[in-house]
Design a protein around this motif. Structure first.
Motif, PDB file in Angstrom:
ATOM      1  N   LYS A   5       0.952  -1.090   0.007  1.00 57.72           N
ATOM      2  CA  LYS A   5       0.031  -0.046   0.073  1.00 57.72           C
ATOM      3  C   LYS A   5       0.773   1.209   0.090  1.00 57.72           C
ATOM      4  O   LYS A   5       0.670   2.140  -0.809  1.00 57.72           O
ATOM      5  N   THR A   6       2.009   1.346   0.807  1.00 59.95           N
ATOM      6  CA  THR A   6       2.476   2.341   1.124  1.00 59.95           C
ATOM      7  C   THR A   6       4.021   2.018   1.620  1.00 59.95           C
ATOM      8  O   THR A   6       4.144   1.319   2.133  1.00 59.95           O
ATOM      9  N   ASN A  23       2.468   6.256  -2.493  1.00 61.55           N
ATOM     10  CA  ASN A  23       1.241   5.187  -2.479  1.00 61.55           C
ATOM     11  C   ASN A  23       1.440   4.330  -3.462  1.00 61.55           C
ATOM     12  O   ASN A  23       1.656   4.518  -4.801  1.00 61.55           O
ATOM     13  N   GLN A  26      -2.847   3.170  -5.154  1.00 62.97           N
ATOM     14  CA  GLN A  26      -3.655   4.018  -5.218  1.00 62.97           C
ATOM     15  C   GLN A  26      -4.290   3.980  -6.939  1.00 62.97           C
ATOM     16  O   GLN A  26      -5.329   4.107  -6.962  1.00 62.97           O
TER      17      GLN A  26
END
Length: 110
Positions: A5-6, A23, A26
């Motif tokens: 995710k990050t 990110n 995204q």
């Protein structure tokens, strides 16, 4: 399947004291572009590998990962999902830090 995710870095290689977050989920595809030597590999590859495995992707020792200007508070946070279970790994140098969270709860380090 792992879904990253990050990845967040602070005082890591070319990143300064202000946290930099990328990110990774995204959009379907994430592209990072800039001139040579501006930290693309540092923020993505080295930070991701350090966060998960505790070492750099490149052949450099752990103390060389710390930003050469600030020389402390190096920290990488990687957030990802495995089979709909959320994980967050926080790893740091000077001071040494290693924490793993599962669904927001700190996992016993023993």
């Amino acid at each position: 399947m792992i879904i990253f995710k990050t990845v967040t870095s602070r005082n890591f290689l070319s990143c300064g004291n202000v946290p930099v977050t990328v990110n990774l989920n995204q959009y379907h595809t994430t592209a990072v572009s800039s001139r040579n030597g501006e930290g693309k590999s540092s923020i993505l590859i080295d930070a991701l590998v350090f966060g998960i495995f505790g070492r750099a992707f490149r052949s450099i020792n752990k103390n060389q990962l710390i930003n050469s200007i600030n020389k402390k508070h190096c920290e990488v946070i990687v957030e990802f999902d495995i089979d709909n279970v959320e994980y967050k790994v926080v790893r740091g140098i000077k001071p040494t830090k290693f924490e793993i969270y599962q669904n927001g709860n700190l996992i016993n380090q023993d």
